[in-house]
Design a protein around this motif. Structure first.
Motif, PDB file in Angstrom:
ATOM      1  N   ARG A   1       0.819  -1.221   0.000  1.00  0.00           N
ATOM      2  CA  ARG A   1       0.000   0.000   0.000  1.00  0.00           C
ATOM      3  C   ARG A   1       0.846   1.262   0.000  1.00  0.00           C
ATOM      4  O   ARG A   1       0.344   2.362   0.128  1.00  0.00           O
ATOM      5  N   GLY A   2       2.154   1.101  -0.091  1.00  0.00           N
ATOM      6  CA  GLY A   2       3.035   2.269  -0.171  1.00  0.00           C
ATOM      7  C   GLY A   2       3.061   2.779  -1.608  1.00  0.00           C
ATOM      8  O   GLY A   2       2.298   2.322  -2.476  1.00  0.00           O
ATOM      9  N   LEU A   3       3.920   3.750  -1.851  1.00  0.00           N
ATOM     10  CA  LEU A   3       4.072   4.273  -3.215  1.00  0.00           C
ATOM     11  C   LEU A   3       5.531   4.638  -3.429  1.00  0.00           C
ATOM     12  O   LEU A   3       6.096   5.456  -2.674  1.00  0.00           O
ATOM     13  N   LEU A   4       6.141   4.018  -4.421  1.00  0.00           N
ATOM     14  CA  LEU A   4       7.543   4.293  -4.719  1.00  0.00           C
ATOM     15  C   LEU A   4       7.641   4.886  -6.116  1.00  0.00           C
ATOM     16  O   LEU A   4       7.116   4.321  -7.070  1.00  0.00           O
ATOM     17  N   TRP A   5       8.293   6.031  -6.219  1.00  0.00           N
ATOM     18  CA  TRP A   5       8.561   6.610  -7.546  1.00  0.00           C
ATOM     19  C   TRP A   5      10.061   6.684  -7.736  1.00  0.00           C
ATOM     20  O   TRP A   5      10.729   7.428  -6.996  1.00  0.00           O
ATOM     21  N   VAL A   6      10.571   5.945  -8.700  1.00  0.00           N
ATOM     22  CA  VAL A   6      11.998   6.011  -9.015  1.00  0.00           C
ATOM     23  C   VAL A   6      12.146   6.692 -10.372  1.00  0.00           C
ATOM     24  O   VAL A   6      11.466   6.318 -11.324  1.00  0.00           O
ATOM     25  N   ASP A   7      13.028   7.687 -10.431  1.00  0.00           N
ATOM     26  CA  ASP A   7      13.230   8.429 -11.673  1.00  0.00           C
ATOM     27  C   ASP A   7      14.676   8.275 -12.125  1.00  0.00           C
ATOM     28  O   ASP A   7      15.618   8.674 -11.397  1.00  0.00           O
ATOM     29  N   PHE A   8      14.887   7.664 -13.293  1.00  0.00           N
ATOM     30  CA  PHE A   8      16.230   7.533 -13.856  1.00  0.00           C
ATOM     31  C   PHE A   8      16.436   8.649 -14.875  1.00  0.00           C
ATOM     32  O   PHE A   8      15.712   8.714 -15.859  1.00  0.00           O
ATOM     33  N   VAL A   9      17.434   9.506 -14.650  1.00  0.00           N
ATOM     34  CA  VAL A   9      17.709  10.572 -15.613  1.00  0.00           C
ATOM     35  C   VAL A   9      19.096  10.356 -16.177  1.00  0.00           C
ATOM     36  O   VAL A   9      20.095  10.500 -15.454  1.00  0.00           O
TER      37      VAL A   9
END
Lengths: 327, 327, 327, 327, 327
Positions: C30-38
């Motif tokens: 129920r968590g939320l993970l946002w990973v952004d690869f730039v």
């Protein structure tokens, strides 16, 4: 400006219901409420639409912004419809599209537009004059609005048709740069009109075909009638598009034709005079002595005649070219 | 004018049934009633259509107005069909489309048109001459009408074909502005014809394919035959459209070709004479003395010859240009 | 650069989660993970995508390579989405498309892009500023990203519209080769934009219509809203394409028109002067004696006037041609 | 001419069955009867088709008239098929389409054509020579006919391809009006061929896909093979259409290019000589006295040289223009 | 040349299986046999394909003839696939398509091609070098082949892109007839490429979507990946087609523009000099006496200056025209 019409289930008619009473009117399931928002500021209409009517924020957003694409969104309790009215500025050859947003529920219709639309005015006043127009229910009011909107398309199409006929006459008569500009203006109007008619037709098709609880199944035949009307308008508009495309081709062909004629004449003139001008120059050279007696060729009468010819020749040529529309 | 044909279930044939008896005739379920309205005022035909036959107001509205789009509307008890006849004015290269509205029921057919249509006349008189034509029932009468209407399309298409062949000859022969105008007139006729044939084909497709209670399933094969005919006409018309499009391209190419030839000749003439004309002018300058004795070059015979050449050269050039179709 | 946002199911917010903790965060359903690869090197992002997240090698390949075609691939446990952002370089009339790859799971969203994209930055910082933006779940974050991306299309379309208006003014004013180059640049931008909008629309259509377990059915209406926006953009872009196509036609027609005018004047001049120049040459021949007394024609004042005319005539002609925009 | 082949169920082969025995042969359900009508008058073939074979009047009508649109009509007991053969007149660049009507039943095949078709002849004589060809049943005979018909399309397509290559060489070599006429003839042939191949493909598609009782399911794969062949022919033909369209564009571009070159040279010549010709004229005016001694410029040798230059200059210019293909 | 790779179900690898052992190898249901026919005479490969493998005669016919249309035929026990490889001859701007016929069964893959194809060689040698490549089964080998074939399309597309950029530079720089020929060559290559990519895409779509027993359902995702690749290639190719179409339009517009400029200058020159040349001729007529004393105008210095101007003027004009790229 917010204005409202209300007919209770008992048939009592009220012309100017204040916004505070909308909520109550909505509870009357067999009544009919028509609220018309004309150019209202967002902080005035948004609360009514969101809270009193309970419309979805996305639908309200669409209504408040001018999006200019007719569509039908089914929100189950109500239908959100975007319609377009057209205004044609005949001298400027310019088409304006006016957006009309409609929320249709079982017992209410909400219309929202930024600028006054004559079709809405006509339906509004016919309801005021004659209560009979409100007896058909909300879907009949929608039909009346749509029918009036679409009825205004035909005169536009007819004006464009007349304009195209004029253009064709000009092209085979005396085509110039203004003709060209006119062709392109008409082309743009026809394209604009197409972008109005084509999605409107799709909207009417959905209203005539799909099953919405707030549209009586027996009334769908009316929407089908408007749909047929739009199909016909679309066909006529496509034919106008063909004709304008053809006009441009004609224009170019006529211009090309003219240029060909001009070139032929230039070449004819040059071919006639260049050789004999050379001969004249040849004998004008100082190798030759003015040895032989040719008094009659060089006398005063010859001089006068030559002068007259020199004045007359270009004058006649110019007159002839005017008549042939060269210059 | 209202006229009616009536054949009872017992085969009794009545040529001029007055409108008052229509209602009774309709009750005869195995009879056949054909009512033809020709250019009737609305207050005369509307009551009959609405009350006696009980057609829906929207369908009657469509019939009374000229809408010019073939279609089939299924009203369950009857079918409302819009058909188009064509008339081609050959010298003016102009196509007129005449609307024929048909209501088809189990035991009646109602036709409505504003102008006389020859195909309707032919079927009418063949029924009068020979009662056998009415024995097939209402759907057979519809087939006879449709077949006659479509039979008139072929001569039109053939006339257009002949006209295109003439145009092609003109283009490779002596193209002018009138050729261009003719091409565009033909283009418009072909476009008009397409807008008649294409929806007519769709109408026949629906009559041949869909299940209507008033059309005997075994008779659908006849409508399929007319449908095939229309498919063929549509194909031929499309090919004529291609040919006319090609004609315009040919015209422009031939004109361009001609202009190129003209330009080459102009440039040739200019290149030949400009340098030597300059030389002639150079030695015509007064820097030089008429010092050297060149009597033979300046004698009378030379003058006469020069005069003759000056007359002959442009004459021959003009004759040559005429022959080459420059001027 | 790899950066990560993480909100636990208890609402605890963590701004810079190191990659080592991704695996643990993913277990929190129920968590939320946002990973952004730039712009990460492949040996840095590939192991995380393949091992930690367990994405299919083909999907990871697609993400690491720039493929530039928006699409949705359903891998059941997650959805792989390719999106495009646009950047418009207004003076150079050049459109750049930036690819954004998104992996959407139930409790995570992974974004991958080679160059910084302003829309991603905006959503990232709004999440940092206000944790409320992460409460809607992964699908709401996707909506926020898509909405920002699409919001950047409208200013591009508007700039193109303005540029087309300028072009049209130039064409009817003073068209030259630079106008032509500008038309073709705009044409290419509109084609490029079409190749971005058209598949983006299809992606949004699928997100709004299809049933994905990681997109809440009630949230699909948001994607439908963006979809409607893209439909409108596509329509406007198509209309811009029509207008540019029309501009090129106008350009050619105006040029043709001008050339026709020029040819007419050349022909007029030649027709006026060639015959009388020949006459002048004719009497300049040495057959004639300067025998008759015409002193007034050959005196000093006549010479001075002639000189003045010879200077004035071309000067005036040149001034007139300048004014008429010939030279 | 009516001719018939008959193989009884016992394998007895009869080459010239008279029409009177057709009815009996049809009763032999495992036999095979092939009746071929070649250019028969309607009063001769209609009775046989209608009465002996019992075909529907509409189908017989279609067969007796030349309609030129390949199609398949399923009449349940038999299939009526319209096929087209092609003949290409290579020097005249003209394509003729010959109609072949086929009625296919379980134990018979009836072919009807107005002109002799070589493909039919070949299949007929191969049956006569070798009875094995009739053992496959009526559907195999149909396959043999269709295969032969389609095999004749490829040489036509190849001849067109060769003609297009020649055209392209002419265009970049020495384009003239005949090239243009040739392009348009080829364009028409390709359009004609398309109108043959496209419906033929549809006919084969239906034969390969649909379930007809008189075509063995295992034999459909043969019709699919011919169908694939027609798909390929259609593709090649479309590519030829593209190439011809491109040829016309090339032609126009090359002509335009040439005209541009011609115009440049005309302008160059005019620009070089007009100013100095004016100067020569200026000093040729009688304001000046032949006052200064310039004997060497006006002596006999100068005159001779000038004469030679005057002859040589245009000669060389003409030779040069010939070499450059101007004139 | 016939060559064969064979891996038994026990993983034993055999590089050069003679044709006699094919039948036995086929019985090994978990083995893998790859037979590659390169440019074999029909009497050599036909018996193996027909008898040993038992392929249908129609499929074998298709394989032995070069048909050049990618397709998938499902023969239930095996699939027959036609693929195309491309070779681009960059200096000649010519695209060659090489046909590769594949029969795919559960435990074998048969490839047939008339000319050596580099993609096949690469897969063959990678199998020889590393047996791991054969462990995925026949469908994986097919994927490897298809992937290699499609990988060769991208460099072709990129070369065309570069060529178009060069063309555009030439057009706005110094367009000539060679530019035109180059445009048309590129146009043809792009059309050819389209006819390769488009059906290849369809083949891959079917392999990725349809259910074939010899393709493992989990492996379809690989074919979908190649399919996506082909979709992208098709889009890029379409954009190249647009660009080339635009190039031709640009070319014509630039040429038209140039011609317009040339015409303006020709008209300017003619307009400046024709009137004053006439004046010079007028006063050169012998009506006038050289009566007035104008010694300074006719002295030696004036003569020398005039000569110099006559040499300088055209020289300068020519230099100027060279600089302006007129001649």
């Amino acid at each position: 400006m917010i204005r409202a019409l209300y007919r209770t289930q008992d048939g009592v008619f009220q012309a100017d219901l204040p916004p505070e009473k909308f909520a109550q009117a909505l509870k009357d399931e067999r009544g009919l409420l028509w609220v018309d928002f004309v150019d209202t500021p967002p902080d005035m209409d948004a609360p009514i639409l969101l809270d009193t009517f309970g419309f979805h924020p996305l639908a309200v957003d669409d209504a408040l912004q001018e999006t200019h694409v007719p569509k039908v969104d089914d929100w189950y309790q109500y239908v959100y419809i975007v319609l377009l009215a057209v205004e044609f500025d005949s001298p400027a050859v310019d088409l304006k599209a006016l957006e009309l947003d409609v929320f249709l529920g079982r017992n209410y219709i909400v219309t929202h537009h930024d600028r006054p639309i004559s079709a809405v005015e006509r339906v509004w006043w016919s309801c005021l004059r004659n209560e009979r127009h409100t007896q058909g229910g909300a879907d009949h009011l929608l039909y009346a609005l749509v029918d009036e909107l679409v009825a205004q398309f035909m005169p536009v199409v007819e004006k464009i048709d007349v304009a195209i006929d004029l253009i064709e006459d000009q092209i085979f008569g005396r085509p110039d740069s203004a003709t060209l500009a006119q062709i392109f203006k008409l082309k743009r109007v026809v394209l604009d009109l197409r972008r109005v008619i084509s999605p409107m037709r799709e909207v009417l098709n959905r209203l005539a075909r799909d099953d919405y609880p707030m549209i009586d199944a027996r009334d769908r035949v009316y929407f089908r009638d408007v749909y047929d009307h739009l199909v016909r308008l679309h066909d006529i508009n496509e034919s106008l598009r063909d004709l304008i495309g053809g006009s441009l081709d004609t224009y170019l062909s006529v211009i090309n034709n003219n240029m060909n004629d001009v070139m032929k004449r230039l070449t004819a003139i040059t071919t006639l005079f260049m050789p004999i001008s050379f001969l004249a120059g040849f004998f004008g050279m100082n190798f030759f002595q003015p040895a032989i007696p040719l008094d009659i060729w060089t006398g005063l009468p010859a001089f006068v005649i030559t002068l007259l010819v020199m004045i007359a020749a270009p004058t006649l040529a110019f007159w002839w070219m005017r008549r042939s529309r060269w210059v």
